[in-house]
Design a protein around this motif. Structure first.
Motif: not given
Length: 193
Positions: A83-99
């Motif tokens: 089963c999978v959990f996510t933590n970022d609704l709009t992920p981008r490899a080039k623009y990581p948001k961090g915690s």
């Protein structure tokens, strides 16, 4: 001093981790810094518990589950294989948001998440809810709800013991364990005490 929990030698536990008594961590797991795992949990093969994740007592995480930062499991949560959990609704490899950009996800006491289900971040899964295999949860889930499909929708109600409930006139009694429930409002089920 002898540890009061078990970690298989193939697994890696970072510094600043708490693991409760009686917990078993099996093959190829990684428990990251700041993680807190309760008592009497079982973590199957290839489980990853990310930074600052909280896992309550009595939880069971089957093989290939990853709990990413921002996820919290209360007591007695079951996570089926992969089963999978996510933590970022709009992920981008080039623009990581961090915690700071992560959305919190709370899985309440006794909830069960089926194999290959996905829990989209920013939602709460209610107490004793039952998420079907392969479902994609993209909204909050009420207590005792049976959620199926993509996107997951309420398809019924589950007893604390896991049996499906059949309501008649706003009331239900579990055929397996005898607990009684009442439909208090639309999508609000409570156990009768």
């Amino acid at each position: 001093m002898e540890e009061k929990y078990f970690v298989h030698p193939s697994s890696f536990v970072d510094d600043d981790v708490e693991i409760g008594e009686g917990t078993k961590i099996w093959y190829f797991c990684h428990i990251q810094k700041g993680a807190r795992i309760g008592k009497h949990c079982s973590l199957g093969q290839n489980v990853n518990v990310s930074n600052h994740v909280k896992v309550g007592d009595g939880c069971k995480l089957q093989n290939n589950v990853s709990l990413y930062e921002g996820v919290e499991l209360e007591d007695y949560v079951f996570c089926g294989p992969s089963c999978v959990f996510t933590n970022d609704l709009t992920p981008r490899a080039k623009y990581p948001k961090g915690s700071a950009g992560y959305h919190k996800t709370l899985i309440k006491e006794g909830a069960s998440i089926g194999a290959n289900a996905t829990i989209v971040c920013g939602h709460t899964v209610g107490r004793w809810a039952l998420i079907g295999a392969g479902a994609v949860v993209a909204s909050n889930v009420p207590d005792h709800a049976l959620m199926l499909g993509v996107p997951a929708k309420i398809r019924g109600w589950a007893c604390e013991c896991g049996a499906l409930l059949h309501f008649d006139g706003g009331k239900a009694t579990c055929a397996d364990c005898g607990r009684s429930y009442e439909m208090k409002a639309e999508n609000k089920v409570e156990e009768c005490k």
